[in-house]
Design an enzyme around this catalytic site. Structure first.
Site, mmCIF file in Angstrom:
data_model
loop_
_atom_site.group_PDB
_atom_site.id
_atom_site.type_symbol
_atom_site.label_atom_id
_atom_site.label_comp_id
_atom_site.label_asym_id
_atom_site.label_seq_id
_atom_site.Cartn_x
_atom_site.Cartn_y
_atom_site.Cartn_z
ATOM 1 C CG HIS A 291 -8.584 -2.862 -2.248
ATOM 2 N ND1 HIS A 291 -9.473 -2.240 -3.184
ATOM 3 C CD2 HIS A 291 -8.367 -2.173 -1.446
ATOM 4 C CE1 HIS A 291 -9.898 -1.118 -2.682
ATOM 5 N NE2 HIS A 291 -9.283 -0.937 -1.414
ATOM 6 C CG ASN B 98 -12.524 -0.522 3.561
ATOM 7 O OD1 ASN B 98 -12.827 -1.008 4.506
ATOM 8 N ND2 ASN B 98 -11.580 0.043 3.339
ATOM 9 C CG HIS C 81 -6.816 -2.826 2.933
ATOM 10 N ND1 HIS C 81 -5.989 -1.703 2.818
ATOM 11 C CD2 HIS C 81 -7.816 -2.522 2.381
ATOM 12 C CE1 HIS C 81 -6.788 -0.647 2.131
ATOM 13 N NE2 HIS C 81 -7.905 -1.171 1.921
ATOM 14 C CD GLU D 109 -8.858 6.142 0.071
ATOM 15 O OE1 GLU D 109 -7.895 6.249 -0.400
ATOM 16 O OE2 GLU D 109 -8.865 6.273 1.352
ATOM 17 C CG ASP E 299 -1.960 0.925 1.028
ATOM 18 O OD1 ASP E 299 -3.281 0.612 0.968
ATOM 19 O OD2 ASP E 299 -1.739 2.348 1.014
ATOM 20 C CB ILE E 300 0.903 4.351 -2.092
ATOM 21 C CG1 ILE E 300 1.752 5.086 -2.667
ATOM 22 C CG2 ILE E 300 -0.342 5.097 -1.577
ATOM 23 C CD1 ILE E 300 1.703 5.769 -3.992
HETATM 24 P P1 AMP Z 1 -9.687 1.552 0.114
HETATM 25 O O1 AMP Z 1 -10.148 2.700 1.118
HETATM 26 O O2 AMP Z 1 -10.100 0.377 0.733
HETATM 27 O O3 AMP Z 1 -10.425 1.771 -1.187
HETATM 28 O O4 AMP Z 1 -8.260 1.337 0.125
HETATM 29 C C1 AMP Z 1 -7.324 2.080 -0.875
HETATM 30 C C2 AMP Z 1 -6.070 1.922 -0.703
HETATM 31 O O5 AMP Z 1 -5.363 1.947 -1.875
HETATM 32 C C3 AMP Z 1 -5.496 2.765 0.510
HETATM 33 O O6 AMP Z 1 -4.862 2.319 1.432
HETATM 34 C C4 AMP Z 1 -4.474 3.561 -0.473
HETATM 35 O O7 AMP Z 1 -3.291 3.973 0.349
HETATM 36 C C5 AMP Z 1 -3.968 2.518 -1.595
HETATM 37 N N1 AMP Z 1 -3.480 3.116 -2.824
HETATM 38 C C6 AMP Z 1 -3.969 3.993 -3.648
HETATM 39 N N2 AMP Z 1 -3.338 4.235 -4.667
HETATM 40 C C7 AMP Z 1 -2.221 3.553 -4.504
HETATM 41 C C8 AMP Z 1 -1.156 3.181 -5.165
HETATM 42 N N3 AMP Z 1 -0.934 3.831 -6.485
HETATM 43 N N4 AMP Z 1 -0.226 2.051 -5.011
HETATM 44 C C9 AMP Z 1 -0.527 1.384 -3.755
HETATM 45 N N5 AMP Z 1 -1.694 1.623 -3.055
HETATM 46 C C10 AMP Z 1 -2.613 2.580 -3.376
#
Ligand code: AMP
Length: 121
Positions: A106, A93, A108, A101, A35-36
């Site tokens: 995905h 989520n 986590h 988001e 995760d970024i």
């Molecule tokens: P969610 O709120 O469950 O959709 O989580 C989305 C996740 O994606 C968040 O934890 C972000 O930090 C992660 N994220 C967004 N863009 C990237 C990326 N380019 N590479 C890796 N993780 C990302």
């Protein structure tokens, strides 16, 4: 329900190789990358390569092969990160109330410290 998939979401771009990622594991049907914005010492995202919006969409519409591959990929990520002994948390989520988001399924994988209560609302 029928979900509408946005092919311009950031994980679709990662899968197409349009933006970089730190790959942890790649299998026939799944990809795992860090995760970024990590929320724990270990924070890895596991995604299916197929176009599924969330877990419900995936469980309903993916093939058996995709579901087995994805489930095992999560296990392999946990094993590779060495988190089984001390424990870990899986979170996926979905939608508005789930505060999702990125609209591509995905999971986590969070670990590496005591993660505290599941919710603090
Ligand atoms: P969610 O709120 O469950 O959709 O989580 C989305 C996740 O994606 C968040 O934890 C972000 O930090 C992660 N994220 C967004 N863009 C990237 C990326 N380019 N590479 C890796 N993780 C990302």
């Amino acid at each position: 329900m029928a979900y509408s998939y946005d092919p311009e979401n950031i994980f679709a771009k990662i899968l197409r190789g349009e933006i970089p990622n730190n790959t942890v594991l790649e299998t026939a049907h799944s990809l795992a990358f860090t995760d970024i914005a990590p929320q724990a010492p270990t924070h890895i995202l596991v995604i299916p390569k197929g176009a599924y919006v969330n877990y419900d969409d995936f469980a309903t519409n993916a093939s058996d092969a995709e579901i087995v591959d994805f489930t095992r990929a999560i296990s392999k990520v946990c094993e590779g990160a060495g988190v089984e002994a001390d424990g870990f948390r899986l979170v996926s989520n979905a939608g508005r109330d789930g505060v999702q988001e990125v609209p591509h399924l995905h999971v986590h994988v969070l670990a590496g410290r005591n993660l505290g209560p599941m919710m603090t609302l």
